[in-house]
Design an enzyme around this catalytic site. Sequence first.
Site, PDB file in Angstrom:
ATOM      1  N   THR A 176      26.662  70.591 -28.240  1.00 58.72           N
ATOM      2  CA  THR A 176      27.918  69.986 -27.810  1.00 58.72           C
ATOM      3  C   THR A 176      28.887  71.118 -27.518  1.00 58.72           C
ATOM      4  O   THR A 176      28.694  72.232 -27.996  1.00 58.72           O
ATOM      5  CB  THR A 176      28.506  69.098 -28.936  1.00 58.72           C
ATOM      6  OG1 THR A 176      27.510  68.186 -29.392  1.00 58.72           O
ATOM      7  CG2 THR A 176      29.716  68.306 -28.478  1.00 58.72           C
ATOM      8  N   VAL A 205      24.611  56.606 -27.354  1.00 60.04           N
ATOM      9  CA  VAL A 205      25.906  57.275 -27.352  1.00 60.04           C
ATOM     10  C   VAL A 205      26.152  57.854 -28.737  1.00 60.04           C
ATOM     11  O   VAL A 205      25.982  57.167 -29.743  1.00 60.04           O
ATOM     12  CB  VAL A 205      27.049  56.306 -26.989  1.00 60.04           C
ATOM     13  CG1 VAL A 205      28.400  57.007 -27.061  1.00 60.04           C
ATOM     14  CG2 VAL A 205      26.824  55.711 -25.600  1.00 60.04           C
ATOM     15  N   GLY A 206      26.537  59.120 -28.787  1.00 59.48           N
ATOM     16  CA  GLY A 206      26.795  59.774 -30.062  1.00 59.48           C
ATOM     17  C   GLY A 206      28.262  59.757 -30.439  1.00 59.48           C
ATOM     18  O   GLY A 206      29.037  58.910 -29.984  1.00 59.48           O
ATOM     19  N   ASP A 207      28.650  60.723 -31.243  1.00 56.94           N
ATOM     20  CA  ASP A 207      30.014  60.728 -31.788  1.00 56.94           C
ATOM     21  C   ASP A 207      31.055  61.306 -30.849  1.00 56.94           C
ATOM     22  O   ASP A 207      32.249  61.029 -30.988  1.00 56.94           O
ATOM     23  CB  ASP A 207      30.047  61.533 -33.092  1.00 56.94           C
ATOM     24  CG  ASP A 207      29.747  63.016 -32.858  1.00 56.94           C
ATOM     25  OD1 ASP A 207      28.711  63.314 -32.218  1.00 56.94           O
ATOM     26  OD2 ASP A 207      30.532  63.864 -33.296  1.00 56.94           O
ATOM     27  N   THR A 227      30.263  68.878 -33.847  1.00 52.42           N
ATOM     28  CA  THR A 227      28.963  69.093 -33.222  1.00 52.42           C
ATOM     29  C   THR A 227      27.853  68.888 -34.242  1.00 52.42           C
ATOM     30  O   THR A 227      27.944  69.346 -35.380  1.00 52.42           O
ATOM     31  CB  THR A 227      28.869  70.508 -32.611  1.00 52.42           C
ATOM     32  OG1 THR A 227      27.512  70.763 -32.202  1.00 52.42           O
ATOM     33  CG2 THR A 227      29.286  71.593 -33.597  1.00 52.42           C
ATOM     34  N   GLY A 228      26.809  68.190 -33.813  1.00 54.45           N
ATOM     35  CA  GLY A 228      25.686  67.873 -34.687  1.00 54.45           C
ATOM     36  C   GLY A 228      25.127  66.509 -34.301  1.00 54.45           C
ATOM     37  O   GLY A 228      25.513  65.939 -33.278  1.00 54.45           O
ATOM     38  N   MET A 229      24.214  65.961 -35.093  1.00 56.49           N
ATOM     39  CA  MET A 229      23.647  64.650 -34.803  1.00 56.49           C
ATOM     40  C   MET A 229      24.726  63.585 -34.965  1.00 56.49           C
ATOM     41  O   MET A 229      25.186  63.313 -36.063  1.00 56.49           O
ATOM     42  CB  MET A 229      22.464  64.371 -35.728  1.00 56.49           C
ATOM     43  CG  MET A 229      21.674  63.126 -35.337  1.00 56.49           C
ATOM     44  SD  MET A 229      21.009  63.179 -33.651  1.00 56.49           S
ATOM     45  CE  MET A 229      19.717  64.400 -33.833  1.00 56.49           C
TER      46      MET A 229
END
Length: 315
Positions: A176, A205-207, A227-229
């Site tokens: 990210t 869709v992520g965070d 940033t991350g899962m």
Amino acid sequence: MIVASLAIHGGAGTIPRANFTPESYKAARDGLRDALRAGWAVLSKGGLAVDAVEAAVVALENHPSFNAGHGAVLNAAGDHELDAAIMDGRDRRAGAIASARAIRNPVRAARRVMEASDCVLLSAAGADAFAREQGLEMVEQAYFTTPLRQQHWLRAQEEQAGLLKRERSEAEKHGTVGAVAFDDHGNLAAATSTGGYTYKRAGRVGDTPIIGAGTYAANGVVAVSCTGMGEFFIRRGTSHDIAARIRYRGESLEAATAAAIADLTEDGCGAGLIAIDGAGRIALPHNTEGMYRGSVTADGVVSVGIYADDFAVVD
């Protein structure tokens, strides 16, 4: 006198040190430096934090070393679906897009959603259509694809088939980009952009575009980009949790961000974030081997790093 400060990240999923070539290592650090310069060019002239974070993230979206814009990862269908968000701490207005497929610079579209619509989040075909209406630059899917991301996609496909001979690195899975800024007027802003994670389910869709999860800013409190899962950040409401710790519990920036990373570590999530508080102090914590990151402090000193031990001043 300039009191502004700026921080950026290019993702916590860095390439393992042993796999970096001198050329790719330099390219990544140069990309961070150039993004900081783009954002600082705004702040050093007395510009607004929201303009600075947009400029920095556009630079990162245009650089192939990072998972956003040109250089974004491919989903399971072999396509690109891009997410981005921006938030202005002055009034907590925010804009975001999710699963866009043709917007060259997704963060620009997020800014337009914030300023030229009555929405906070637009997705998929609706996001692309809105960007076209706004006159933003549109591109073919091939623009986002790089040879490196194609390799990452093929390795993920091999993993799905049980043919992988070594575990994929964090850098092969996700990444990210983001920026947070504090301007001369005391304003805070945050922006984040991503291609998601390699081989993600189409439509996932992520965070990043979820306000309060991967992106948040409130004047006098904090600006955060994560940033991350993303699923873990959504469940935790990470960026808003940091703001709540500072606002309601009186925690320091360092304590609040460390607590957020500790929570994500407990979840088993490789994570990182950048944050600036209402006094312009910067935090860049992560629990991974490295995180592409950089900052400019009030005296104009530019520093970048990828691993725990290489964060240093650059010209």
